[in-house]
Design an enzyme around this catalytic site. Structure first.
Site, PDB file in Angstrom:
ATOM      1  N   HIS A 253       0.927  -1.115   0.055  1.00 29.30           N
ATOM      2  CA  HIS A 253       0.033   0.087  -0.062  1.00 29.30           C
ATOM      3  C   HIS A 253       0.900   1.172  -0.030  1.00 29.30           C
ATOM      4  O   HIS A 253       1.424   1.441   1.152  1.00 29.30           O
ATOM      5  CB  HIS A 253      -0.817  -0.164   1.403  1.00 29.30           C
ATOM      6  CG  HIS A 253      -1.973   1.138   1.195  1.00 29.30           C
ATOM      7  ND1 HIS A 253      -3.303   1.086   1.298  1.00 29.30           N
ATOM      8  CD2 HIS A 253      -1.781   2.458   0.964  1.00 29.30           C
ATOM      9  CE1 HIS A 253      -3.853   2.117   1.184  1.00 29.30           C
ATOM     10  NE2 HIS A 253      -2.976   2.971   1.264  1.00 29.30           N
TER      11      HIS A 253
ATOM     12  N   LYS B 234      -9.141  -0.033  -6.114  1.00 31.53           N
ATOM     13  CA  LYS B 234      -9.285   0.537  -4.667  1.00 31.53           C
ATOM     14  C   LYS B 234     -10.439   1.507  -4.643  1.00 31.53           C
ATOM     15  O   LYS B 234     -10.829   1.994  -5.224  1.00 31.53           O
ATOM     16  CB  LYS B 234      -7.985   1.532  -4.545  1.00 31.53           C
ATOM     17  CG  LYS B 234      -8.033   2.483  -3.291  1.00 31.53           C
ATOM     18  CD  LYS B 234      -7.595   1.604  -2.195  1.00 31.53           C
ATOM     19  CE  LYS B 234      -8.033   2.198  -0.746  1.00 31.53           C
ATOM     20  NZ  LYS B 234      -6.781   2.993  -0.533  1.00 31.53           N
TER      21      LYS B 234
ATOM     22  N   HIS C  64      -4.650  -0.579   5.687  1.00 31.73           N
ATOM     23  CA  HIS C  64      -4.288   0.105   6.985  1.00 31.73           C
ATOM     24  C   HIS C  64      -4.992   0.234   8.150  1.00 31.73           C
ATOM     25  O   HIS C  64      -5.778   1.066   8.651  1.00 31.73           O
ATOM     26  CB  HIS C  64      -3.846   1.687   6.685  1.00 31.73           C
ATOM     27  CG  HIS C  64      -4.957   2.372   5.817  1.00 31.73           C
ATOM     28  ND1 HIS C  64      -6.255   2.367   6.081  1.00 31.73           N
ATOM     29  CD2 HIS C  64      -4.699   3.082   4.443  1.00 31.73           C
ATOM     30  CE1 HIS C  64      -6.762   3.114   4.972  1.00 31.73           C
ATOM     31  NE2 HIS C  64      -5.960   3.441   3.988  1.00 31.73           N
TER      32      HIS C  64
HETATM   33  C1  NCD Z   1      -3.475   9.129   1.963  1.00 37.14           C
HETATM   34  C2  NCD Z   1      -3.201  10.103   0.704  1.00 37.14           C
HETATM   35  O1  NCD Z   1      -2.466  11.101   1.289  1.00 37.14           O
HETATM   36  O2  NCD Z   1      -3.286  10.004  -0.285  1.00 37.14           O
HETATM   37  N1  NCD Z   1      -3.536   9.686   3.302  1.00 37.14           N
HETATM   38  C3  NCD Z   1      -3.632   9.313   4.317  1.00 37.14           C
HETATM   39  O3  NCD Z   1      -3.793   9.818   5.381  1.00 37.14           O
HETATM   40  N2  NCD Z   1      -3.281   7.910   4.562  1.00 37.14           N
HETATM   41  C4  NCD Z   1      -4.864   8.861   1.560  1.00 37.14           C
HETATM   42  C5  NCD Z   1      -5.297   7.524   2.269  1.00 37.14           C
HETATM   43  O4  NCD Z   1      -4.540   6.152   1.949  1.00 37.14           O
HETATM   44  O5  NCD Z   1      -6.221   7.750   3.033  1.00 37.14           O
HETATM   45 ZN    ZN Z   2      -3.319   5.017   1.376  1.00 37.87          ZN
END
Ligand code: NCD
Ligand code: ZN
Length: 348
Positions: A16, A102, A177
């Protein structure tokens, strides 16, 4: 018992990753390419990557931005929208352009405005994906503004993910995540078709980090870090040896000026020391014997790919996370735990 000071594992992958585009892509890509053999590349560019043709063009831009000596394969994903073209998606999977799709619920996170507004609208696409064996990668947060930000993952499980899996038991899903014990329990309660990625920041910090000595935008990501018992549940899950959890950094770079702002962007840029930080977590949990499975074996197994042939060695040697990573044109990105000590190093 003697302390482990070296560990050699199969070359790992990052399941990821946000690489962005243009100068930012050029600045951040070398950090991933020097550690990971492959990465699942998130499609949330603006505009997002919604077609096989756009994914192929993006893949070519990534390959062109690689350092000359790098051996790295980007695995491309399709950004699911309400009006997604099922034929283009499954054809793109069959021809190897797409590895997965996704799902960003509309409004959940960075560049999610084009995301899915109602799961009913994409059921036809998801049915085709299930038949084709194409994985769905899920940003699992409820977007109902009435739901507390710290409860969004748990509510998403009840309202969206559980009903989806009940409806399409053949669909392969990666719950991306994950941040809560609720998500760990849910993943463990379901069959082999459901797995999860865990970031190194969610294994390392809890929500206090956002407010330590003042508000800290560099600890802000989505899903936001939760309470300490959730962090401990994640550590237990990844170090348990379960095949259902694998490495996904969610490294998400934003310009320093976009983070240190009145309305700071969500995203933690962990790529510069992610592997070293993960090794530290496994070391702290006395579980280095399960590190290779998490970093290098469980992910490929879930995706039906072979593990990488090469190996990488980490050694317990002190180092420091870089302070800043420069972006052409004068900008910079700040890594996770910038300037802080590192306990593990990769033997280059
Ligand atoms: C990600 C991004 O900045 O593209 N940000 C994050 O906080 N993880 C988007 C995501 O995966 O939620
Ligand atoms: Zn992400």
């Amino acid at each position: 018992m003697t302390e482990t000071t070296d560990i050699t594992i199969r070359h790992p992958d990052d399941w990821h990753l946000h690489l962005r585009d243009g100068d930012m892509l050029k600045a951040v890509l070398p950090f991933t390419a020097r550690r990971f053999a492959r990465a699942i590349v998130m499609p949330n560019l603006d505009p997002p990557v919604t077609t096989a043709a756009a994914a192929e063009a993006y893949r070519d831009r990534i390959t062109a931005a690689l350092p000359a000596d790098a051996s790295f394969t980007p695995l491309m994903t399709c950004y699911l929208t309400d009006d997604a073209d099922a034929g283009d998606i499954v054809d793109g999977f069959a021809t190897g352009i797409f590895t997965a799709v996704k799902l960003f619920p509309a409004g959940a996170t960075t560049n999610s405005a084009y995301g899915v507004t109602d799961m009913g609208k994409v059921l036809g696409v998801l049915e085709r994906m299930a038949s084709a064996g194409m994985p769905l990668l899920v940003h699992g947060e409820a977007t109902d503004p009435g739901v507390d930000v710290f409860d969004r993952e748990a509510v998403f499980i009840d309202r969206t993910l559980a009903p989806l899996l009940d409806r399409l038991p053949g669909l392969k899903v990666v719950f991306e995540h994950i941040t809560t014990s609720d998500a760990v329990d849910f993943v463990l309660s379901r069959g082999d078709n459901l797995a999860a990625t865990v970031t190194v920041h969610h294994l390392t910090i809890n929500r206090n980090a956002l407010f330590e000595a003042g508000i800290n935008p560099h600890m802000y990501c989505l899903p936001v870090a939760k309470r300490e018992p959730h962090r401990l549940a994640l550590r237990k899950a990844v170090t348990s040896g379960s095949v259902k959890f694998f490495l996904g950094t969610d490294s998400a770079p934003h310009a320093l000026t976009a983070k240190e702002a009145a309305c700071g962007c969500a995203g933690i840029f962990s790529a510069p020391a992610a592997l070293e930080h993960y090794a530290q977590v496994f070391d702290e949990e006395n579980a280095l014997d399960h590190f290779e499975a998490f970093a290098s074996l469980n992910g490929p197994k879930f995706y039906g790919l072979a593990p990488n042939e090469g190996q990488i060695t980490l050694t317990k040697t002190a180092g420091t996370v870089p302070d800043n990573v420069a972006v052409k044109g004068g900008g910079a990105v700040k890594p996770f735990l910038a300037g802080q000590p590192l306990e593990w190093a990769v033997v280059d």
